[in-house]
Scaffold this motif. Structure first.
Motif, PDB file in Angstrom:
ATOM      1  N   GLU A   1      63.125  42.895 -44.852  1.00 40.67           N
ATOM      2  CA  GLU A   1      61.950  42.357 -45.533  1.00 40.67           C
ATOM      3  C   GLU A   1      61.293  43.354 -46.481  1.00 40.67           C
ATOM      4  O   GLU A   1      60.594  42.953 -47.411  1.00 40.67           O
ATOM      5  N   ARG A   2      61.514  44.641 -46.261  1.00 37.01           N
ATOM      6  CA  ARG A   2      60.952  45.616 -47.208  1.00 37.01           C
ATOM      7  C   ARG A   2      61.957  46.021 -48.289  1.00 37.01           C
ATOM      8  O   ARG A   2      61.670  46.872 -49.120  1.00 37.01           O
ATOM      9  N   GLY A   3      63.128  45.402 -48.275  1.00 35.63           N
ATOM     10  CA  GLY A   3      64.112  45.645 -49.321  1.00 35.63           C
ATOM     11  C   GLY A   3      64.947  46.888 -49.141  1.00 35.63           C
ATOM     12  O   GLY A   3      65.611  47.340 -50.082  1.00 35.63           O
ATOM     13  N   ALA A   4      64.963  47.466 -47.940  1.00 33.26           N
ATOM     14  CA  ALA A   4      65.752  48.669 -47.694  1.00 33.26           C
ATOM     15  C   ALA A   4      67.245  48.360 -47.544  1.00 33.26           C
ATOM     16  O   ALA A   4      68.077  49.259 -47.633  1.00 33.26           O
ATOM     17  N   VAL A   5      67.572  47.087 -47.287  1.00 35.22           N
ATOM     18  CA  VAL A   5      68.967  46.643 -47.242  1.00 35.22           C
ATOM     19  C   VAL A   5      69.081  45.399 -48.119  1.00 35.22           C
ATOM     20  O   VAL A   5      68.089  44.726 -48.401  1.00 35.22           O
ATOM     21  N   ASP A   6      70.294  45.101 -48.528  1.00 37.99           N
ATOM     22  CA  ASP A   6      70.514  43.972 -49.433  1.00 37.99           C
ATOM     23  C   ASP A   6      70.807  42.673 -48.702  1.00 37.99           C
ATOM     24  O   ASP A   6      70.582  41.579 -49.243  1.00 37.99           O
ATOM     25  N   ALA A   7      71.329  42.789 -47.485  1.00 32.29           N
ATOM     26  CA  ALA A   7      71.700  41.605 -46.714  1.00 32.29           C
ATOM     27  C   ALA A   7      71.607  41.942 -45.237  1.00 32.29           C
ATOM     28  O   ALA A   7      71.502  43.116 -44.844  1.00 32.29           O
ATOM     29  N   TRP A   8      71.673  40.903 -44.416  1.00 29.19           N
ATOM     30  CA  TRP A   8      71.538  41.080 -42.976  1.00 29.19           C
ATOM     31  C   TRP A   8      72.493  40.117 -42.283  1.00 29.19           C
ATOM     32  O   TRP A   8      72.469  38.909 -42.556  1.00 29.19           O
ATOM     33  N   ALA A   9      73.337  40.634 -41.406  1.00 30.06           N
ATOM     34  CA  ALA A   9      74.209  39.808 -40.575  1.00 30.06           C
ATOM     35  C   ALA A   9      73.532  39.654 -39.223  1.00 30.06           C
ATOM     36  O   ALA A   9      73.339  40.648 -38.505  1.00 30.06           O
ATOM     37  N   ILE A  10      73.191  38.429 -38.848  1.00 28.35           N
ATOM     38  CA  ILE A  10      72.333  38.244 -37.674  1.00 28.35           C
ATOM     39  C   ILE A  10      72.619  36.901 -37.006  1.00 28.35           C
ATOM     40  O   ILE A  10      73.186  35.993 -37.608  1.00 28.35           O
ATOM     41  N   TRP A  11      72.236  36.806 -35.756  1.00 32.62           N
ATOM     42  CA  TRP A  11      72.476  35.624 -34.936  1.00 32.62           C
ATOM     43  C   TRP A  11      71.149  34.951 -34.587  1.00 32.62           C
ATOM     44  O   TRP A  11      70.069  35.513 -34.732  1.00 32.62           O
ATOM     45  N   ASP A  12      71.246  33.724 -34.080  1.00 30.88           N
ATOM     46  CA  ASP A  12      70.068  32.989 -33.612  1.00 30.88           C
ATOM     47  C   ASP A  12      69.570  33.544 -32.284  1.00 30.88           C
ATOM     48  O   ASP A  12      70.362  34.043 -31.481  1.00 30.88           O
ATOM     49  N   PRO A  13      68.246  33.460 -32.033  1.00 27.07           N
ATOM     50  CA  PRO A  13      67.201  32.807 -32.823  1.00 27.07           C
ATOM     51  C   PRO A  13      66.620  33.675 -33.941  1.00 27.07           C
ATOM     52  O   PRO A  13      65.762  33.214 -34.687  1.00 27.07           O
ATOM     53  N   PHE A  14      67.079  34.942 -34.054  1.00 24.08           N
ATOM     54  CA  PHE A  14      66.574  35.793 -35.130  1.00 24.08           C
ATOM     55  C   PHE A  14      66.913  35.200 -36.495  1.00 24.08           C
ATOM     56  O   PHE A  14      66.131  35.310 -37.442  1.00 24.08           O
ATOM     57  N   LEU A  15      68.072  34.566 -36.594  1.00 28.63           N
ATOM     58  CA  LEU A  15      68.482  33.922 -37.835  1.00 28.63           C
ATOM     59  C   LEU A  15      67.518  32.799 -38.196  1.00 28.63           C
ATOM     60  O   LEU A  15      67.018  32.730 -39.333  1.00 28.63           O
ATOM     61  N   ALA A  16      67.259  31.921 -37.252  1.00 27.29           N
ATOM     62  CA  ALA A  16      66.348  30.810 -37.518  1.00 27.29           C
ATOM     63  C   ALA A  16      64.946  31.311 -37.876  1.00 27.29           C
ATOM     64  O   ALA A  16      64.273  30.738 -38.737  1.00 27.29           O
ATOM     65  N   ALA A  17      64.527  32.400 -37.239  1.00 30.06           N
ATOM     66  CA  ALA A  17      63.189  32.939 -37.498  1.00 30.06           C
ATOM     67  C   ALA A  17      63.062  33.458 -38.922  1.00 30.06           C
ATOM     68  O   ALA A  17      62.090  33.168 -39.627  1.00 30.06           O
ATOM     69  N   VAL A  18      64.049  34.221 -39.394  1.00 34.58           N
ATOM     70  CA  VAL A  18      63.944  34.790 -40.740  1.00 34.58           C
ATOM     71  C   VAL A  18      64.149  33.718 -41.806  1.00 34.58           C
ATOM     72  O   VAL A  18      63.603  33.801 -42.905  1.00 34.58           O
ATOM     73  N   GLU A  19      64.902  32.671 -41.465  1.00 34.09           N
ATOM     74  CA  GLU A  19      65.054  31.551 -42.400  1.00 34.09           C
ATOM     75  C   GLU A  19      63.730  30.812 -42.587  1.00 34.09           C
ATOM     76  O   GLU A  19      63.340  30.488 -43.713  1.00 34.09           O
ATOM     77  N   LYS A  20      63.052  30.563 -41.492  1.00 39.56           N
ATOM     78  CA  LYS A  20      61.806  29.796 -41.584  1.00 39.56           C
ATOM     79  C   LYS A  20      60.644  30.640 -42.100  1.00 39.56           C
ATOM     80  O   LYS A  20      59.862  30.194 -42.952  1.00 39.56           O
ATOM     81  N   GLN A  21      60.522  31.853 -41.589  1.00 41.35           N
ATOM     82  CA  GLN A  21      59.341  32.655 -41.880  1.00 41.35           C
ATOM     83  C   GLN A  21      59.438  33.422 -43.191  1.00 41.35           C
ATOM     84  O   GLN A  21      58.416  33.726 -43.813  1.00 41.35           O
ATOM     85  N   SER A  22      60.646  33.775 -43.613  1.00 37.96           N
ATOM     86  CA  SER A  22      60.819  34.538 -44.856  1.00 37.96           C
ATOM     87  C   SER A  22      61.668  33.804 -45.886  1.00 37.96           C
ATOM     88  O   SER A  22      61.951  34.356 -46.946  1.00 37.96           O
ATOM     89  N   GLN A  23      62.080  32.581 -45.554  1.00 41.32           N
ATOM     90  CA  GLN A  23      62.931  31.780 -46.438  1.00 41.32           C
ATOM     91  C   GLN A  23      64.208  32.521 -46.830  1.00 41.32           C
ATOM     92  O   GLN A  23      64.686  32.421 -47.973  1.00 41.32           O
ATOM     93  N   ALA A  24      64.733  33.309 -45.894  1.00 45.27           N
ATOM     94  CA  ALA A  24      66.013  33.984 -46.147  1.00 45.27           C
ATOM     95  C   ALA A  24      67.081  32.936 -46.446  1.00 45.27           C
ATOM     96  O   ALA A  24      67.051  31.825 -45.923  1.00 45.27           O
ATOM     97  N   ARG A  25      68.017  33.292 -47.285  1.00 40.03           N
ATOM     98  CA  ARG A  25      69.043  32.362 -47.757  1.00 40.03           C
ATOM     99  C   ARG A  25      70.414  32.774 -47.227  1.00 40.03           C
ATOM    100  O   ARG A  25      70.812  33.930 -47.336  1.00 40.03           O
ATOM    101  N   GLN A  26      71.128  31.823 -46.651  1.00 42.23           N
ATOM    102  CA  GLN A  26      72.453  32.109 -46.115  1.00 42.23           C
ATOM    103  C   GLN A  26      73.482  32.252 -47.226  1.00 42.23           C
ATOM    104  O   GLN A  26      73.562  31.406 -48.118  1.00 42.23           O
ATOM    105  N   LEU A  27      74.282  33.308 -47.141  1.00 41.99           N
ATOM    106  CA  LEU A  27      75.472  33.413 -47.981  1.00 41.99           C
ATOM    107  C   LEU A  27      76.643  32.709 -47.311  1.00 41.99           C
ATOM    108  O   LEU A  27      77.453  32.046 -47.957  1.00 41.99           O
ATOM    109  N   VAL A  28      76.721  32.873 -45.996  1.00 37.85           N
ATOM    110  CA  VAL A  28      77.815  32.278 -45.236  1.00 37.85           C
ATOM    111  C   VAL A  28      77.435  32.294 -43.768  1.00 37.85           C
ATOM    112  O   VAL A  28      76.745  33.203 -43.298  1.00 37.85           O
TER     113      VAL A  28
END
Length: 319
Positions: free
Chosen positions: A181-208
């Motif tokens: 979220e602070r831009g220190a990395v370009d992407a994040w490989a992550i699993w649920d429920p952390f995935l669902a949380a960042v999608e909803k709360q930060s509108q993160a976009r899935q590449l795959v």
């Protein structure tokens, strides 16, 4: 040498913690009177089981109590299993492979169905990156030795990239999210429920996500001696897990409302994650073990583990 000292140090700390904090539990576990389960708060079904006390009721007639021991992620849980702090643990695909390569002693006793949608590689909503191929040279956060480690390997392979074409940044989920979220990395490989949380709360976009790339099985592991001595306890654990899974899948909204405050997440986030996970523990088949062997072989080929391993060596002896 520093890496060896670091590994031994972690194990000694865990062993000491187990000795100082769990003396009665260890003694009870030795005589089969206590089942110590290693779990992660992100493991929604086990979190539900713990909150309901249903397993405790099933095991009470045997005179067996239950102790739930929480770990931040699978690799740490496997360390706990290896030093005797827990009897049974629940983890994703990759942690057992790294642990077996490091000499950990455990056996696979069951697995949940595949859930490829429950893990993904995401980028910030405003990122210019639109495909996995565009990750070349980029920093990707992930928990080393976790299920998403293999997802990253497979996603890069399909995109025509090598693992060495990207810069993995090994961080546990909480630290990875902060870096993301602070831009220190370009992407994040992550699993649920952390995935669902960042999608909803930060509108993160899935590449795959994992579909067409990985199975994303989840595994139940046990200390070998415990599994051999306590088949009835394991059977009752699986019966309770299956019953709770049926209720959860038939009552997603209600289950999410119970689990969400325990995970510190919004109910909507937990419900989204539950929709993507599959539950229903079964003994390992040769096919599932074969898929796990493919992951082990891939990791060895990339020098992510120091030696080849045989998954068959970590399977229970035939009855």
């Amino acid at each position: 040498m520093p890496k060896i000292h670091s590994t031994l140090g972690r194990r000694l700390v865990l062993a000491l913690a187990a000795t100082l904090l769990l003396p009665l539990s260890a003694a009870q576990a030795q005589d089969g009177k206590q089942l110590r389960i290693g779990f992660q708060k992100s493991a929604s079904l086990l979190t539900l089981q713990k909150s309901q006390g249903s397993l405790e009721k099933r095991l009470a007639p045997l005179g067996v109590t239950v102790k739930w021991v929480e770990f931040p992620a699978g690799p740490q849980l496997l360390e706990g299993l290896n030093v005797g702090a827990v009897d049974i643990g629940y983890v994703g695909e990759a942690p057992p492979i790294f642990a077996q390569a490091a000499g950990a002693q455990f056996v696979y006793i069951g697995n949940d169905p595949a859930a490829p949608e429950a893990e993904a590689i995401v980028v910030p909503k405003d990122s210019s990156i639109r495909s996995v191929a565009e990750l070349k040279g980029k920093k990707i956060a992930l928990n080393k030795g976790s299920n998403v480690h293999y997802l990253l390997v497979r996603a890069l392979e399909r995109a025509g990239l090598k693992y060495s074409d990207v810069q993995p940044v090994f961080l546990p989920p909480a630290d990875a999210r902060a870096a993301f979220e602070r831009g220190a990395v370009d992407a994040w490989a992550i699993w649920d429920p952390f995935l669902a949380a960042v999608e909803k709360q930060s509108q993160a976009r899935q590449l795959v996500d994992g579909r067409e790339l990985v199975h994303n099985y989840a595994y139940y592991l046990a200390e070998r001696g415990y599994a051999a001595r306590n088949p009835q306890v394991i059977q009752l654990l699986f019966e309770d897990t299956a019953a709770q899974a049926r209720w959860l899948k038939g009552n997603l909204a209600q289950a999410a409302a119970v689990i969400a405050p325990l995970q510190g997440l919004e109910t909507e986030v937990v419900e989204r994650a539950l929709q993507r996970y599959q539950f229903g523990v079964k003994p390992l088949t040769s096919g599932v073990a074969g898929e796990q062997q493919k992951i082990a072989d891939a990791f060895h080929g990339l020098a992510l583990i120091p030696k080849p391993i045989r998954i068959a060596d970590a399977l229970p002896a035939p009855q």
